[in-house]
Design a protein around this motif. Sequence first.
Motif, PDB file in Angstrom:
ATOM      1  N   VAL A 151     -11.884  18.253  87.892  1.00  0.00           N
ATOM      2  CA  VAL A 151     -11.511  17.457  86.724  1.00  0.00           C
ATOM      3  C   VAL A 151     -12.724  17.366  85.804  1.00  0.00           C
ATOM      4  O   VAL A 151     -13.830  17.047  86.245  1.00  0.00           O
ATOM      5  N   GLN A 152     -12.495  17.618  84.538  1.00  0.00           N
ATOM      6  CA  GLN A 152     -13.585  17.506  83.570  1.00  0.00           C
ATOM      7  C   GLN A 152     -13.113  16.734  82.350  1.00  0.00           C
ATOM      8  O   GLN A 152     -11.963  16.858  81.928  1.00  0.00           O
ATOM      9  N   LEU A 153     -14.013  15.952  81.823  1.00  0.00           N
ATOM     10  CA  LEU A 153     -13.746  15.230  80.585  1.00  0.00           C
ATOM     11  C   LEU A 153     -14.902  15.509  79.628  1.00  0.00           C
ATOM     12  O   LEU A 153     -16.060  15.581  80.050  1.00  0.00           O
ATOM     13  N   GLN A 154     -14.578  15.637  78.395  1.00  0.00           N
ATOM     14  CA  GLN A 154     -15.609  15.877  77.384  1.00  0.00           C
ATOM     15  C   GLN A 154     -15.352  14.986  76.189  1.00  0.00           C
ATOM     16  O   GLN A 154     -14.339  15.118  75.518  1.00  0.00           O
ATOM     17  N   ALA A 155     -16.288  14.094  75.954  1.00  0.00           N
ATOM     18  CA  ALA A 155     -16.197  13.202  74.800  1.00  0.00           C
ATOM     19  C   ALA A 155     -16.918  13.838  73.621  1.00  0.00           C
ATOM     20  O   ALA A 155     -17.976  14.456  73.787  1.00  0.00           O
ATOM     21  N   SER A 156     -16.357  13.663  72.454  1.00  0.00           N
ATOM     22  CA  SER A 156     -16.971  14.205  71.245  1.00  0.00           C
ATOM     23  C   SER A 156     -16.595  13.331  70.061  1.00  0.00           C
ATOM     24  O   SER A 156     -15.755  12.433  70.177  1.00  0.00           O
ATOM     25  N   GLY A 157     -17.220  13.609  68.931  1.00  0.00           N
ATOM     26  CA  GLY A 157     -16.888  12.893  67.710  1.00  0.00           C
ATOM     27  C   GLY A 157     -17.902  11.856  67.285  1.00  0.00           C
ATOM     28  O   GLY A 157     -17.731  11.214  66.250  1.00  0.00           O
ATOM     29  N   GLY A 158     -18.937  11.667  68.081  1.00  0.00           N
ATOM     30  CA  GLY A 158     -19.956  10.697  67.716  1.00  0.00           C
ATOM     31  C   GLY A 158     -20.779  11.154  66.520  1.00  0.00           C
ATOM     32  O   GLY A 158     -20.678  12.304  66.076  1.00  0.00           O
ATOM     33  N   GLY A 159     -21.590  10.254  66.015  1.00  0.00           N
ATOM     34  CA  GLY A 159     -22.442  10.597  64.894  1.00  0.00           C
ATOM     35  C   GLY A 159     -23.104   9.373  64.311  1.00  0.00           C
ATOM     36  O   GLY A 159     -23.065   8.284  64.907  1.00  0.00           O
ATOM     37  N   LEU A 160     -23.697   9.563  63.163  1.00  0.00           N
ATOM     38  CA  LEU A 160     -24.370   8.482  62.452  1.00  0.00           C
ATOM     39  C   LEU A 160     -23.473   8.008  61.322  1.00  0.00           C
ATOM     40  O   LEU A 160     -23.071   8.811  60.466  1.00  0.00           O
ATOM     41  N   VAL A 161     -23.156   6.724  61.329  1.00  0.00           N
ATOM     42  CA  VAL A 161     -22.301   6.146  60.295  1.00  0.00           C
ATOM     43  C   VAL A 161     -22.941   4.855  59.802  1.00  0.00           C
ATOM     44  O   VAL A 161     -23.893   4.347  60.400  1.00  0.00           O
ATOM     45  N   GLN A 162     -22.375   4.318  58.734  1.00  0.00           N
ATOM     46  CA  GLN A 162     -22.860   3.047  58.201  1.00  0.00           C
ATOM     47  C   GLN A 162     -21.974   1.901  58.666  1.00  0.00           C
ATOM     48  O   GLN A 162     -20.797   2.107  59.014  1.00  0.00           O
ATOM     49  N   ALA A 163     -22.526   0.713  58.655  1.00  0.00           N
ATOM     50  CA  ALA A 163     -21.761  -0.471  59.030  1.00  0.00           C
ATOM     51  C   ALA A 163     -20.515  -0.564  58.162  1.00  0.00           C
ATOM     52  O   ALA A 163     -20.562  -0.338  56.948  1.00  0.00           O
ATOM     53  N   GLY A 164     -19.387  -0.865  58.800  1.00  0.00           N
ATOM     54  CA  GLY A 164     -18.127  -0.956  58.092  1.00  0.00           C
ATOM     55  C   GLY A 164     -17.307   0.320  58.127  1.00  0.00           C
ATOM     56  O   GLY A 164     -16.107   0.300  57.837  1.00  0.00           O
ATOM     57  N   ASP A 165     -17.953   1.421  58.499  1.00  0.00           N
ATOM     58  CA  ASP A 165     -17.253   2.706  58.575  1.00  0.00           C
ATOM     59  C   ASP A 165     -16.346   2.782  59.792  1.00  0.00           C
ATOM     60  O   ASP A 165     -16.403   1.939  60.694  1.00  0.00           O
ATOM     61  N   SER A 166     -15.534   3.821  59.809  1.00  0.00           N
ATOM     62  CA  SER A 166     -14.664   4.125  60.940  1.00  0.00           C
ATOM     63  C   SER A 166     -15.063   5.461  61.547  1.00  0.00           C
ATOM     64  O   SER A 166     -15.642   6.320  60.877  1.00  0.00           O
ATOM     65  N   LEU A 167     -14.728   5.604  62.809  1.00  0.00           N
ATOM     66  CA  LEU A 167     -15.037   6.843  63.521  1.00  0.00           C
ATOM     67  C   LEU A 167     -14.002   7.015  64.617  1.00  0.00           C
ATOM     68  O   LEU A 167     -13.575   6.039  65.231  1.00  0.00           O
ATOM     69  N   ARG A 168     -13.608   8.242  64.853  1.00  0.00           N
ATOM     70  CA  ARG A 168     -12.669   8.508  65.940  1.00  0.00           C
ATOM     71  C   ARG A 168     -13.322   9.431  66.961  1.00  0.00           C
ATOM     72  O   ARG A 168     -13.751  10.543  66.623  1.00  0.00           O
ATOM     73  N   LEU A 169     -13.379   8.965  68.175  1.00  0.00           N
ATOM     74  CA  LEU A 169     -13.899   9.764  69.270  1.00  0.00           C
ATOM     75  C   LEU A 169     -12.742  10.446  69.992  1.00  0.00           C
ATOM     76  O   LEU A 169     -11.635   9.916  70.063  1.00  0.00           O
ATOM     77  N   THR A 170     -13.039  11.604  70.541  1.00  0.00           N
ATOM     78  CA  THR A 170     -12.041  12.378  71.257  1.00  0.00           C
ATOM     79  C   THR A 170     -12.501  12.627  72.680  1.00  0.00           C
ATOM     80  O   THR A 170     -13.683  12.898  72.919  1.00  0.00           O
ATOM     81  N   CYS A 171     -11.587  12.526  73.612  1.00  0.00           N
ATOM     82  CA  CYS A 171     -11.869  12.845  75.008  1.00  0.00           C
ATOM     83  C   CYS A 171     -10.896  13.934  75.442  1.00  0.00           C
ATOM     84  O   CYS A 171      -9.693  13.687  75.540  1.00  0.00           O
ATOM     85  N   ALA A 172     -11.425  15.106  75.663  1.00  0.00           N
ATOM     86  CA  ALA A 172     -10.602  16.214  76.147  1.00  0.00           C
ATOM     87  C   ALA A 172     -10.619  16.221  77.670  1.00  0.00           C
ATOM     88  O   ALA A 172     -11.691  16.209  78.282  1.00  0.00           O
TER      89      ALA A 172
END
Length: 120
Positions: free
Chosen positions: A1-22
């Motif tokens: 079983v493997q999981l891979q998280a991605s989608g992180g980064g540098l954002v500003q306060a108040g922003d939105s971000l979506r992370l993905t786990c494959a």
Amino acid sequence: VQLQASGGGLVQAGDSLRLTCAVSGLTSRDCGVGWYRRRPGKEREWIGAIHGNGINTYYADYIQDRFTISRDNAKNTVYLQMNSLKPDDTAVYYCATGNNIISRRRGDFWGQGTQVTVSS
């Protein structure tokens, strides 16, 4: 079983971000999938989890409705939508799965983590 998280980064306060786990090695709908994070200098903390049925979700109280977990079983992928991000949300975010991911908030299989940095 493997999981891979991605989608992180540098954002500003108040922003939105979506992370993905494959998820690979099992059909994601067989198991719940949880999200965790480790903030600098802090213990790892549970964010929430989604049942294999893709309907039932569970969240830590501190999330305060800012984060939403969803999944696409056809793609074996789980998402963590994060809104109204704060500098205090800066952390490495992990996804995990296992038989006790919901009942005991304990993962048996872990992804490598993705860094989220929120600037003020």
